[in-house]
Design a protein around this motif. Structure first.
Motif, PDB file in Angstrom:
ATOM      1  N   ALA A 157      36.077 -10.445  49.913  1.00 36.98           N
ATOM      2  CA  ALA A 157      36.122  -9.432  50.970  1.00 36.98           C
ATOM      3  C   ALA A 157      37.498  -8.785  51.106  1.00 36.98           C
ATOM      4  CB  ALA A 157      35.711 -10.056  52.310  1.00 36.98           C
ATOM      5  N   ILE A 158      38.543  -9.474  50.722  1.00 38.40           N
ATOM      6  CA  ILE A 158      39.894  -8.913  50.872  1.00 38.40           C
ATOM      7  C   ILE A 158      40.615  -8.807  49.523  1.00 38.40           C
ATOM      8  CG2 ILE A 158      40.242  -9.557  53.292  1.00 38.40           C
ATOM      9  CD1 ILE A 158      41.765 -11.719  50.590  1.00 38.40           C
ATOM     10  N   GLU A 159      39.884  -9.017  48.451  1.00 37.51           N
ATOM     11  CA  GLU A 159      40.524  -9.115  47.145  1.00 37.51           C
ATOM     12  C   GLU A 159      41.218  -7.817  46.723  1.00 37.51           C
ATOM     13  OE1 GLU A 159      39.518 -11.300  43.058  1.00 37.51           O
ATOM     14  OE2 GLU A 159      37.940  -9.941  43.735  1.00 37.51           O
ATOM     15  N   ARG A 160      40.560  -6.696  46.882  1.00 36.04           N
ATOM     16  CA  ARG A 160      41.150  -5.447  46.403  1.00 36.04           C
ATOM     17  C   ARG A 160      42.450  -5.149  47.158  1.00 36.04           C
ATOM     18  NH1 ARG A 160      39.449  -1.748  43.029  1.00 36.04           N
ATOM     19  NH2 ARG A 160      37.391  -2.738  42.921  1.00 36.04           N
ATOM     20  N   GLU A 161      42.436  -5.307  48.471  1.00 33.50           N
ATOM     21  CA  GLU A 161      43.638  -5.042  49.266  1.00 33.50           C
ATOM     22  C   GLU A 161      44.760  -6.010  48.900  1.00 33.50           C
ATOM     23  OE1 GLU A 161      45.088  -4.794  53.949  1.00 33.50           O
ATOM     24  OE2 GLU A 161      43.018  -5.377  53.459  1.00 33.50           O
ATOM     25  N   LEU A 162      44.403  -7.302  48.791  1.00 35.71           N
ATOM     26  CA  LEU A 162      45.427  -8.307  48.485  1.00 35.71           C
ATOM     27  C   LEU A 162      46.031  -8.080  47.104  1.00 35.71           C
ATOM     28  CD1 LEU A 162      46.850 -11.081  49.149  1.00 35.71           C
ATOM     29  CD2 LEU A 162      45.076 -12.074  47.703  1.00 35.71           C
ATOM     30  N   LEU A 163      45.186  -7.930  46.094  1.00 37.07           N
ATOM     31  CA  LEU A 163      45.704  -7.833  44.731  1.00 37.07           C
ATOM     32  C   LEU A 163      46.493  -6.553  44.517  1.00 37.07           C
ATOM     33  CD1 LEU A 163      42.800  -9.294  42.551  1.00 37.07           C
ATOM     34  CD2 LEU A 163      44.877 -10.414  43.377  1.00 37.07           C
ATOM     35  N   GLY A 164      46.111  -5.487  45.209  1.00 36.71           N
ATOM     36  CA  GLY A 164      46.885  -4.257  45.106  1.00 36.71           C
ATOM     37  C   GLY A 164      48.307  -4.450  45.592  1.00 36.71           C
ATOM     38  N   LEU A 204      48.986 -11.554  35.419  1.00 37.75           N
ATOM     39  CA  LEU A 204      47.826 -12.018  36.171  1.00 37.75           C
ATOM     40  C   LEU A 204      46.642 -12.182  35.218  1.00 37.75           C
ATOM     41  CD1 LEU A 204      48.117  -9.773  39.361  1.00 37.75           C
ATOM     42  CD2 LEU A 204      48.958 -12.106  39.029  1.00 37.75           C
ATOM     43  N   ARG A 205      46.134 -13.403  35.103  1.00 34.92           N
ATOM     44  CA  ARG A 205      44.976 -13.692  34.251  1.00 34.92           C
ATOM     45  C   ARG A 205      43.748 -13.826  35.151  1.00 34.92           C
ATOM     46  NH1 ARG A 205      47.390 -17.763  29.550  1.00 34.92           N
ATOM     47  NH2 ARG A 205      49.076 -16.342  28.889  1.00 34.92           N
ATOM     48  N   CYS A 206      42.878 -12.832  35.085  1.00 36.35           N
ATOM     49  CA  CYS A 206      41.861 -12.637  36.115  1.00 36.35           C
ATOM     50  C   CYS A 206      40.439 -12.826  35.598  1.00 36.35           C
ATOM     51  CB  CYS A 206      41.967 -11.211  36.668  1.00 36.35           C
ATOM     52  SG  CYS A 206      43.612 -10.739  37.241  1.00 36.35           S
ATOM     53  N   ASP A 207      39.555 -13.208  36.525  1.00 33.65           N
ATOM     54  CA  ASP A 207      38.137 -13.127  36.208  1.00 33.65           C
ATOM     55  C   ASP A 207      37.729 -11.648  36.259  1.00 33.65           C
ATOM     56  OD1 ASP A 207      37.797 -12.431  38.897  1.00 33.65           O
ATOM     57  OD2 ASP A 207      37.017 -14.383  39.479  1.00 33.65           O
ATOM     58  N   ASP A 208      36.472 -11.334  35.901  1.00 30.23           N
ATOM     59  CA  ASP A 208      36.067  -9.942  35.767  1.00 30.23           C
ATOM     60  C   ASP A 208      36.205  -9.162  37.070  1.00 30.23           C
ATOM     61  OD1 ASP A 208      35.558 -10.296  33.109  1.00 30.23           O
ATOM     62  OD2 ASP A 208      33.389 -10.592  33.361  1.00 30.23           O
ATOM     63  N   ALA A 227      38.230  -9.757  39.709  1.00 31.62           N
ATOM     64  CA  ALA A 227      39.640  -9.526  40.033  1.00 31.62           C
ATOM     65  C   ALA A 227      40.252  -8.492  39.098  1.00 31.62           C
ATOM     66  CB  ALA A 227      40.412 -10.840  39.946  1.00 31.62           C
ATOM     67  N   LEU A 228      39.817  -8.500  37.842  1.00 22.05           N
ATOM     68  CA  LEU A 228      40.356  -7.570  36.851  1.00 22.05           C
ATOM     69  C   LEU A 228      40.042  -6.121  37.236  1.00 22.05           C
ATOM     70  CD1 LEU A 228      41.907  -7.979  34.185  1.00 22.05           C
ATOM     71  CD2 LEU A 228      39.725  -7.806  32.980  1.00 22.05           C
ATOM     72  N   SER A 229      38.921  -5.938  37.910  1.00 19.28           N
ATOM     73  CA  SER A 229      38.529  -4.576  38.301  1.00 19.28           C
ATOM     74  C   SER A 229      39.343  -4.053  39.488  1.00 19.28           C
ATOM     75  CB  SER A 229      37.038  -4.548  38.662  1.00 19.28           C
ATOM     76  OG  SER A 229      36.800  -5.263  39.875  1.00 19.28           O
ATOM     77  N   CYS A 230      40.109  -4.935  40.130  1.00 18.57           N
ATOM     78  CA  CYS A 230      40.866  -4.556  41.328  1.00 18.57           C
ATOM     79  C   CYS A 230      42.306  -4.141  41.030  1.00 18.57           C
ATOM     80  CB  CYS A 230      40.881  -5.696  42.333  1.00 18.57           C
ATOM     81  SG  CYS A 230      39.260  -6.179  42.945  1.00 18.57           S
ATOM     82  N   ILE A 231      42.777  -4.368  39.817  1.00 17.26           N
ATOM     83  CA  ILE A 231      44.163  -4.073  39.483  1.00 17.26           C
ATOM     84  C   ILE A 231      44.238  -3.393  38.122  1.00 17.26           C
ATOM     85  CG2 ILE A 231      45.165  -5.932  40.869  1.00 17.26           C
ATOM     86  CD1 ILE A 231      45.324  -7.630  38.370  1.00 17.26           C
ATOM     87  N   GLU A 232      45.389  -2.856  37.802  1.00 16.75           N
ATOM     88  CA  GLU A 232      45.542  -2.120  36.549  1.00 16.75           C
ATOM     89  C   GLU A 232      46.085  -2.991  35.418  1.00 16.75           C
ATOM     90  OE1 GLU A 232      47.965   1.263  37.236  1.00 16.75           O
ATOM     91  OE2 GLU A 232      46.564   2.232  38.625  1.00 16.75           O
ATOM     92  N   GLY A 233      47.003  -3.913  35.728  1.00 16.36           N
ATOM     93  CA  GLY A 233      47.728  -4.599  34.663  1.00 16.36           C
ATOM     94  C   GLY A 233      47.294  -6.019  34.384  1.00 16.36           C
ATOM     95  N   GLY A 234      46.082  -6.391  34.769  1.00 17.58           N
ATOM     96  CA  GLY A 234      45.644  -7.766  34.575  1.00 17.58           C
ATOM     97  C   GLY A 234      45.171  -8.046  33.160  1.00 17.58           C
ATOM     98  N   VAL A 235      45.036  -9.342  32.875  1.00 18.46           N
ATOM     99  CA  VAL A 235      44.526  -9.813  31.589  1.00 18.46           C
ATOM    100  C   VAL A 235      43.299 -10.683  31.864  1.00 18.46           C
ATOM    101  CG1 VAL A 235      45.060 -11.251  29.575  1.00 18.46           C
ATOM    102  CG2 VAL A 235      46.836  -9.784  30.574  1.00 18.46           C
ATOM    103  N   ARG A 236      42.261 -10.551  31.032  1.00 13.59           N
ATOM    104  CA  ARG A 236      41.049 -11.343  31.251  1.00 13.59           C
ATOM    105  C   ARG A 236      41.341 -12.828  31.028  1.00 13.59           C
ATOM    106  NH1 ARG A 236      37.817  -8.256  29.367  1.00 13.59           N
ATOM    107  NH2 ARG A 236      36.542  -7.700  31.182  1.00 13.59           N
TER     108      ARG A 236
END
Length: 413
Positions: A264-271, A284-288, A290-299
Motif C-alpha cells: 500500500a505504501i511501496e511506491r511512495e516509500l521506494l521513490g 536495490l535487488r527487487c521482486d517484480d 518493487a521493480l515496477s516502482c523505481i527506475e534503477g532496481g535490479v531483479r
C-alpha cells in the motif's frame, strides 16, 4: 605451542577468579590509558594490515571492519573505561532459600574459566574481549585472522604490558600468532584447557567452529537483518532509518540487508528511498512489484532473500500483510536483528511477539544491536543461539553459576 598456551591460561585463571573488583577496575583503566598512549604504534600496525588487505583485493566493506583510526582507538579505550564502571557480577549470590531441613541453598555467579575466541578482522574485538573476560575473572585466548595480525599483535602487547605493570599475570590475555588453518583446528581441540569457544566472523568461520570444535561453543551469527515498513509507517522516518541501517557502516552484522515493504505504501516509500540511497549508490535487488516502482532496481534472485551482503546492496520484497511480512522474515532471517516501522501499536506488538530474533525493534535502526549501545561497555559477540546467551554478550554472558549450600550438620536419611 597451543598446548603450552592452554596450560598457561588454565594456571592463570584461578588467580583471576579471586581478584578484587577494585583491582580489576584499576587494571582496566590503566589499560585504556595505555591504548591511547600507544595509539601511533597501533595505527602503524593497522596501516600494514590495511595495505595488505587492499593489495589482496579485499572488498571495501571488509576493509572498513579492519580499519582503525583515532576515533576507533578512542572508542576501544572508552569501552574499557565503561566496563570498569559497570557492576562486577562475580560473587553475586541469588536465590538463597531455606529448605525444610534447614539447609540454605543459593546460587553464586562465577567465571566461565578459560574463554577462547576465534575471530576475523575487527581488531577492536581484541580489546573488547580482553576487557569483558578480565572483568569477569576469565582468562582469554584469542585467535584472530591473518588479515589483522599486525593490529592484534600490537594491541595485545600493549594490554599485556599493562597487566604486568599492575602486577597481574600477563597470561590473562594470550594471542595465538600462528594464523594458518591448522592452528585453528588445533585450537578447537584444546578442550582440556579451554572451557568455552566463541567464534566471531563470517558464516563460514562460524559453521566450521560449530561443526568441528570439541569445546562447547557459543554461536554468534551473521546478520541478514530486515526492516519491515508497515502500511501505517511514517515515510520520512522509514527512509531515515533504512538509510542509517544500510549505509552507516556496511561491513557489520547489524546493518540492514533486506527491506520488506507493504504494497500500500511501496511506491511512495521506494521513490523517496531510492533518491536517499543514491548518495551511496546502493543497489536495490527487487521482486517484480518493487521493480515496477523505481527506475534503477535490479531483479532479485531467490538467493538474495537470505544474503548477508556486507556491501551497498539491499534486497526489497513486497508483501500484502503483516502476516506475510513476519512469515518472510522468519523464513530468511539469521536470528540477529529485525525491525518494523509502523504507527499501529497492535502491529508493533505482534511483530515483537512473533518475529524470532535476538533483537527486535519498533521504529529504530538495527544498528543499535551492539554491546556499547546497550550499555554493556563492549560485547564479546552477538549470540544468535538460544542457550546460555542471546543477543549482545556482555559481562553476564561470560559467567555461570554454582550452587552454594550452608548447613549445620544435616545428613540425608
Amino acid at each position: 605451542m597451543l598446548t603450552a598456551i592452554g596450560k598457561k591460561a588454565k594456571e592463570t585463571e584461578p588467580k583471576l577468579r579471586i581478584l578484587p573488583t577494585a583491582k580489576k577496575n584499576e587494571v582496566l583503566l590503566q589499560a585504556a590509558q595505555a591504548l591511547e598512549a600507544h595509539k601511533e604504534e597501533i595505527l602503524r600496525a593497522n596501516e600494514a594490515d590495511i595495505r595488505r588487505a587492499r593489495s589482496n583485493g579485499m572488498p571495501e566493506g571488509m576493509v572498513d571492519r579492519l580499519l582503525l583510526n583515532d576515533a576507533r582507538i578512542g572508542a576501544m579505550a572508552q569501552g574499557l573505561r565503561q566496563i570498569a564502571g559497570l557492576d562486577d557480577p562475580i560473587g553475586e549470590v541469588t536465590e538463597m532459600k531455606k529448605r525444610p531441613n534447614g539447609l540454605m541453598i543459593g546460587k553464586k555467579r562465577v567465571p566461565l574459566g578459560v574463554v577462547g575466541i576465534i575471530y576475523e578482522s575487527r581488531p577492536n574485538v581484541t580489546a573488547d574481549a580482553f576487557a569483558l573476560c578480565f572483568k569477569t575473572g576469565n582468562a582469554v585466548i584469542l585467535k584472530g585472522g591473518s588479515d589483522a595480525i599486525h593490529s592484534n599483535t600490537a594491541i595485545v602487547k600493549i594490554l599485556r604490558n599493562a597487566l604486568c605493570e599492575a602486577d597481574v599475570p600477563a597470561d590473562a590475555l594470550q594471542l595465538i600468532q600462528v594464523t594458518d588453518r591448522e592452528a585453528t583446528a588445533q585450537f578447537m581441540r584444546l578442550k582440556p584447557y579451554v572451557d568455552v569457544l566463541i567464534p566471531r566472523g563470517g558464516a563460514g568461520l562460524i559453521r566450521t567452529v560449530v561443526e568441528n570444535s570439541t569445546i562447547p561453543v557459543i554461536e554468534t551469527g551473521t546478520g541478514n537483518c530486515h526492516i519491515y515498513v508497515d502500511e501505517s509507517a511514517d515515510i520520512a522516518m522509514a527512509v531515515e532509518i533504512i538509510h542509517n541501517a544500510k549505509t552507516q557502516r556496511i561491513g557489520v552484522c547489524n546493518a540492514c540487508e533486506s527491506l520488506v515493504v507493504h504494497e500500500a505504501i511501496e511506491r511512495e516509500l521506494l521513490g523517496a528511498l531510492e533518491k536517499r540511497l543514491k548518495e551511496h549508490q546502493v543497489e536495490l535487488r527487487c521482486d517484480d512489484q518493487a521493480l515496477s516502482c523505481i527506475e534503477g532496481g535490479v531483479r532479485a534472485k531467490e538467493e538474495d532473500w537470505g544474503r548477508e551482503y556486507l556491501d551497498y546492496i539491499l534486497s526489497v520484497r513486497t508483501v500484502a500483510s503483516l502476516d506475510e511480512a513476519i512469515a518472510h522474515i522468519n523464513q530468511y532471517n539469521t536470528g540477529h536483528s529485525e525491525a518494523i516501522i509502523t504507527s499501529d501499536y497492535n502491529h508493533a506488538m505482534r511483530f515483537l511477539d512473533e518475529v524470532d530474533a535476538a533483537a527486535v525493534y519498533v521504529n529504530a535502526s538495527t544498528r543499535f544491536t551492539d554491546g556499547f549501545e546497550f550499555g554493556f561497555g563492549a560485547e564479546i559477540g552477538i549470540s544468535t543461539q538460544k542457550l546460555h546467551a542471546r543477543g549482545p554478550m556482555g559481562l553476564l554472558a561470560l559467567t555461570t553459576t554454582k550452587y552454594i549450600i550452608f548447613g549445620n550438620g544435616q545428613i540425608r536419611p
